[in-house]
Design an enzyme around this catalytic site. Structure first.
Site, mmCIF file in Angstrom:
data_model
loop_
_atom_site.group_PDB
_atom_site.id
_atom_site.type_symbol
_atom_site.label_atom_id
_atom_site.label_comp_id
_atom_site.label_asym_id
_atom_site.label_seq_id
_atom_site.Cartn_x
_atom_site.Cartn_y
_atom_site.Cartn_z
ATOM 1 N N CYS A 116 10.969 5.533 -13.414
ATOM 2 C CA CYS A 116 10.022 6.520 -12.871
ATOM 3 C C CYS A 116 10.419 7.960 -13.173
ATOM 4 O O CYS A 116 9.588 8.866 -13.072
ATOM 5 C CB CYS A 116 9.870 6.332 -11.363
ATOM 6 S SG CYS A 116 9.228 4.717 -10.930
ATOM 7 N N HIS A 255 7.497 12.779 -6.934
ATOM 8 C CA HIS A 255 7.100 11.451 -7.423
ATOM 9 C C HIS A 255 6.193 10.791 -6.388
ATOM 10 O O HIS A 255 6.469 10.825 -5.183
ATOM 11 C CB HIS A 255 8.375 10.626 -7.637
ATOM 12 C CG HIS A 255 8.128 9.238 -8.132
ATOM 13 N ND1 HIS A 255 7.153 8.937 -9.048
ATOM 14 C CD2 HIS A 255 8.756 8.061 -7.851
ATOM 15 C CE1 HIS A 255 7.185 7.643 -9.307
ATOM 16 N NE2 HIS A 255 8.149 7.082 -8.591
ATOM 17 N N ASN A 285 2.036 4.002 -7.212
ATOM 18 C CA ASN A 285 3.154 4.491 -8.021
ATOM 19 C C ASN A 285 2.922 4.118 -9.484
ATOM 20 O O ASN A 285 3.031 2.950 -9.859
ATOM 21 C CB ASN A 285 4.445 3.850 -7.485
ATOM 22 C CG ASN A 285 5.688 4.291 -8.234
ATOM 23 O OD1 ASN A 285 5.602 4.914 -9.287
ATOM 24 N ND2 ASN A 285 6.851 3.954 -7.690
HETATM 25 N N1 COA Z 1 1.594 -7.057 3.472
HETATM 26 C C1 COA Z 1 1.973 -7.557 4.671
HETATM 27 N N2 COA Z 1 3.259 -7.819 4.976
HETATM 28 C C2 COA Z 1 4.186 -7.556 4.048
HETATM 29 C C3 COA Z 1 3.849 -7.041 2.789
HETATM 30 C C4 COA Z 1 2.499 -6.800 2.507
HETATM 31 N N3 COA Z 1 2.067 -6.284 1.334
HETATM 32 N N4 COA Z 1 4.976 -6.889 2.075
HETATM 33 C C5 COA Z 1 5.989 -7.291 2.852
HETATM 34 N N5 COA Z 1 5.526 -7.696 4.029
HETATM 35 C C6 COA Z 1 6.287 -8.204 5.162
HETATM 36 C C7 COA Z 1 7.571 -8.854 4.691
HETATM 37 O O1 COA Z 1 7.362 -10.213 4.392
HETATM 38 C C8 COA Z 1 8.462 -8.666 5.896
HETATM 39 O O2 COA Z 1 8.135 -9.638 6.862
HETATM 40 P P1 COA Z 1 9.280 -10.343 7.701
HETATM 41 O O3 COA Z 1 9.955 -9.254 8.471
HETATM 42 O O4 COA Z 1 8.513 -11.287 8.554
HETATM 43 O O5 COA Z 1 10.168 -10.986 6.705
HETATM 44 C C9 COA Z 1 8.026 -7.332 6.423
HETATM 45 O O6 COA Z 1 6.698 -7.103 5.950
HETATM 46 C C10 COA Z 1 8.914 -6.217 5.915
HETATM 47 O O7 COA Z 1 8.520 -5.137 6.582
HETATM 48 P P2 COA Z 1 9.464 -3.903 6.727
HETATM 49 O O8 COA Z 1 10.884 -4.305 6.651
HETATM 50 O O9 COA Z 1 9.022 -3.160 7.917
HETATM 51 O O10 COA Z 1 9.121 -3.114 5.417
HETATM 52 P P3 COA Z 1 9.519 -1.629 5.170
HETATM 53 O O11 COA Z 1 9.177 -0.771 6.302
HETATM 54 O O12 COA Z 1 10.906 -1.552 4.601
HETATM 55 O O13 COA Z 1 8.532 -1.247 3.979
HETATM 56 C C11 COA Z 1 8.455 -0.879 1.649
HETATM 57 C C12 COA Z 1 8.677 -1.895 2.763
HETATM 58 C C13 COA Z 1 8.651 -1.577 0.320
HETATM 59 C C14 COA Z 1 7.028 -0.347 1.730
HETATM 60 C C15 COA Z 1 9.467 0.295 1.821
HETATM 61 O O14 COA Z 1 10.770 -0.202 1.980
HETATM 62 C C16 COA Z 1 9.440 1.232 0.648
HETATM 63 O O15 COA Z 1 8.452 1.865 0.366
HETATM 64 N N6 COA Z 1 10.586 1.405 -0.068
HETATM 65 C C17 COA Z 1 10.630 2.231 -1.251
HETATM 66 C C18 COA Z 1 10.119 1.442 -2.421
HETATM 67 C C19 COA Z 1 9.769 2.297 -3.626
HETATM 68 O O16 COA Z 1 9.230 3.366 -3.499
HETATM 69 N N7 COA Z 1 10.038 1.783 -4.832
HETATM 70 C C20 COA Z 1 9.711 2.414 -6.049
HETATM 71 C C21 COA Z 1 10.743 3.401 -6.399
HETATM 72 S S1 COA Z 1 10.375 4.277 -7.837
#
Ligand code: COA
Length: 328
Positions: A116, A255, A285
């Protein structure tokens, strides 16, 4: 020593839209879950039948940039093409773009992959090549078809990404006001496993298990924390090293990966909403294309004008980070 300035910008996004609700056809999810955690409402998806690939999308964006710069295709004397997914293994996408633009001057063509952050890496290289007098007009593009490696069964990652292209022409400047002040590039290889895609390349050329393809692997929370920390750190450093007060920044383009990440970084510098460019809700993204797309949209919306100070910052797999301060 010369200075460089942005003379043209353009962007292209595919017509096809996947809203959050559209993704329910692939897996169990909800608009609320995605919006609450990321701010993303929809993303654009490239269509091979419409000839939408990294090089062709970049060509649309580049033609717009050439027009705005009032340049002919053959005025371009170098192409830097940032992408996490090339059209082919070889030749590189920059060469395909040269062909699509009808450039016949045999200019050098180079692909850059720093995930990215690649477009800011490429802009930094382009600036050096202009500063030292090697080239006059460099086309710097970020063009991505993340949908071509998204696993549409993996709800925790595929919701985050989209496709699109942005192009900028960086030109030798005779105007002392417009210039790139500084850029900071970094990579923390100790965190390389936090965001990684292993398949499809030399170590794992084929998908071993077609029923359960291993695609993007990500430790979302670690990436989230590292993103906020590194971008905030680099922004603070660049402002300090250039003696720039945070109030002097006219527009902040971070970003576009996640609204919460953008807001967390912007809050640290107390940037008011009108100084922060956000379009992640529309495109998700688009990897190295997010910043050039947002830059062109900011210009089209009249949010940026000549002599304004622009702060750009990004992070990505590596974990890499890149920040650039310029006077537009
Ligand atoms: N819809 C519904 N539920 C989802 C889901 C979706 N699309 N994706 C994951 N889940 C569930 C998972 O299965 C998990 O369930 P569980 O707890 O029963 O196992 C739960 O949601 C995870 O939730 P949580 O831990 O609260 O997620 P989070 O708050 O960490 O958010 C991201 C996840 C990925 C959105 C967040 O960590 C993030 O944005 N990180 C940065 C990623 C990024 O920007 N990457 C690119 C970099 S260039």
């Amino acid at each position: 020593m010369y200075t460089s300035k942005i003379t043209g910008t353009g962007h292209f996004v595919p017509e096809k839209i996947y809203t959050n609700n559209d993704l329910k056809q692939f897996f169990d999810t909800s608009d609320e879950w995605i919006v609450e955690r990321t701010g993303i409402k929809e993303r654009r998806i490239s269509d091979a039948e419409k000839n939408e690939f990294p090089s062709t999308m970049a060509a649309h964006a580049s033609k717009m940039a050439l027009k705005k710069a009032n340049l002919e295709a053959n005025d371009i004397d170098f192409i830097l093409f940032s992408s996490t997914m090339s059209d082919y293994n070889f030749p590189n996408s920059a060469t395909l773009l040269q062909d699509l633009l009808g450039i016949t001057n045999h200019c050098g063509c180079l692909d850059v992959n720093s995930a990215c952050t690649g477009w800011i890496y490429a802009m930094t290289m382009a600036n050096s090549l202009i500063e030292n007098g090697t080239y006059k007009n460099i086309l710097v593009v970020g063009s991505e078809t993340t949908s071509s490696y998204n696993n549409w069964l993996d709800r925790s990652k595929c919701v985050l990404f989209g496709d699109g292209a942005g192009a900028v022409i960086l030109s030798r400047s005779d105007n002392e006001t417009s210039k790139i002040h500084k850029s900071i590039l970094s990579s923390d290889s100790t965190k390389k496993d936090d965001l990684i895609k292993k398949t499809g390349m030399a170590r794992k050329p084929f998908f071993v298990d077609k029923e359960n393809p291993e695609m993007v692997e990500m430790n979302g929370q670690a990436v989230f924390k590292a993103a906020v920390k590194t971008m905030a750190h680099q922004c603070a450093s660049i402002l300090e090293e250039t003696n720039t007060a945070k109030e002097e920044v006219d527009l902040f383009i971070p970003h576009q990966a996640n609204l919460r990440i953008i807001e967390a970084v912007a809050r640290r510098f107390e940037f008011p909403n009108e100084k922060v460019m956000i379009n992640v809700q529309k495109y998700a993204n688009t990897s190295s294309a997010t910043i050039p797309i947002a830059l062109n949209e900011a210009l089209e919306a009249g949010r940026l004008k000549r002599a304004d100070k622009l702060l750009l910052t990004t992070f990505g797999s590596g974990l890499t980070s890149a920040t650039l301060l310029l006077t537009y």
